[in-house]
Design an enzyme around this catalytic site. Structure first.
Site, PDB file in Angstrom:
ATOM      1  CB  SER A  27      53.877  33.137   2.933  1.00  0.00           C
ATOM      2  OG  SER A  27      53.674  31.850   2.409  1.00  0.00           O
ATOM      3  CB  ALA A  28      53.681  38.236   1.354  1.00  0.00           C
TER       4      ALA A  28
END
Length: 385
Positions: free
Chosen positions: A100-101
């Site tokens: 995930s970012a």
């Protein structure tokens, strides 16, 4: 040969780590109320938990980027943009798993309000970076993580051991939680669900907190009631998440726009005054997600303006086409989707054009709904069955 200066060379791992840290600081991504997160990311950097192969979209197709063959690009995919996830797996030529970012990971950890000593359940181990950050805060033996993919579970457990972290990783369906370690003080999911599984709340202690990506557009933070009969809380932010692998969600339609359009002829064309550019507003899109959860909206811009394509994943579709003569609506199928979207836009206007943070959610064993303004007196919309 002279040694490479790790702190200055743009191609080195440490330089990329420092670049990400600085960009997060510049854009205000490090949360003031949770300073431990920045320290944890520095101690356990993202690249230590990334697989050797990432996937990069070149505008036409996904192409592999291997650490051994192209270490500079591999590091760039991990550290260049705080808002960018790193795709780690494909299924059917579509992303099926990702790291995930950084900005999203940090935002969700901040929402969790995690303290040392808390018992934590994580749903979806993935690369194990999030589990590592949780363990850095909660302490040894305080974090359990469950992962449906046996290969990911094994790889994640190995990375955690290599980092010297005591985390329990178990293979299994996260939808059932992990009853053996309950009750937990904190529960966090790394993948999106359309409905919050009640076992997650059952396995959380009264007063405990859950942070869960909900549907396609955000995450919610819920607090379990003292009587353990419900959980309620506010939406926290906007982001896109990978869906639950084990169930077909309402946010993942079985049929795409083109297929529905081919099988359903349009009704009469009509001109409208509404500007399709409104459908690029993320706050409006979130309201549409609440009111019409099965609806998919896509937009594109050309020399005539913004046009939109809408469908319900089943049998109905609509287009809003910008032309030099104005905006024209076509729609087909048993539902009048353009009309439904217009009604939802009017409702959003009537509520004062709220942001995602103005909505909340309540979950009980048999019902769950999203509300606006107040859990007791605000308007509410049921979650998909």
């Amino acid at each position: 040969m002279a040694a490479v200066d790790d702190t200055t060379s743009p191609s080195t791992t440490e330089a990329w780590r420092q670049r990400l840290d600085a960009e997060m600081a510049r854009s205000g991504e490090w949360p003031e109320r949770s300073p431990w997160i920045r320290l944890a990311v520095a101690a356990l950097p993202r690249d230590r938990f990334a697989p050797g192969r990432l996937w990069d979209w070149d505008g036409h197709a996904w192409r592999p980027v291997d650490r051994d063959d192209d270490p500079g690009r591999w590091l760039e995919l991990l550290h260049r943009r705080p808002s960018r996830p790193a795709v780690t797996e494909l299924a059917g030529n579509l992303p099926s798993s990702s790291l995930s970012a950084p900005a999203v990971v940090v935002d969700m950890l901040d929402s969790l309000l995690l303290e040392p000593g808390h018992r934590v359940l994580e749903l979806g181990t993935g690369t194990a970076w999030n589990a590592a950050l949780l363990a850095h805060r909660a302490g040894p033996g305080r974090v359990a993580s469950i992962e449906v993919d046996p290969d990911l579970a094994a790889a994640g457990a190995a990375r955690l051991r290599a980092a010297g972290l005591d985390v329990t990783v178990q293979e299994g369906d996260g939808g059932s939680g992990l009853a053996a370690g309950a009750p937990y003080d904190r529960v966090i999911a790394t993948y999106a669900v359309e409905r919050i599984p009640w076992p997650w709340i059952e396995q959380t202690a009264p007063g405990g907190r859950l942070v869960v990506p909900w549907g396609r557009l955000g995450h919610v933070a819920l607090t379990v009631a003292d009587d353990h009969k419900s959980a309620t809380g506010w939406l926290q932010g906007l982001a896109r998440f990978m869906p639950d692998r084990t169930t077909a969600t309402a946010g993942a339609p079985a049929r795409g726009f083109a297929e529905i359009r081919r099988s359903t002829p349009p009704g009469p064309e009509r001109r409208v005054e509404r500007n399709p550019a409104e459908l690029q507003d993320w706050d409006l899109l979130f309201h549409l997600r609440v009111v019409l959860p099965e609806i998919q909206v896509e937009t594109a811009v050309d020399e005539d303006g913004v046009s939109a394509w809408i469908h319900d994943g089943a049998s109905s579709w609509a287009t809003l086409s910008s032309t030099p003569e104005g905006v024209f609506v076509h729609q087909g199928g048993p539902r009048r989707l353009a009309d439904e979207v217009d009604a939802a836009r009017d409702e959003w206007d009537g509520l004062g054009r709220p942001e995602v943070y103005d909505y909340g959610m309540t979950v009980t064993p048999h019902e769950q709904w999203t509300w606006f303004g107040s859990p007791d007196t605000g308007p509410r919309w049921p979650a998909p069955a």
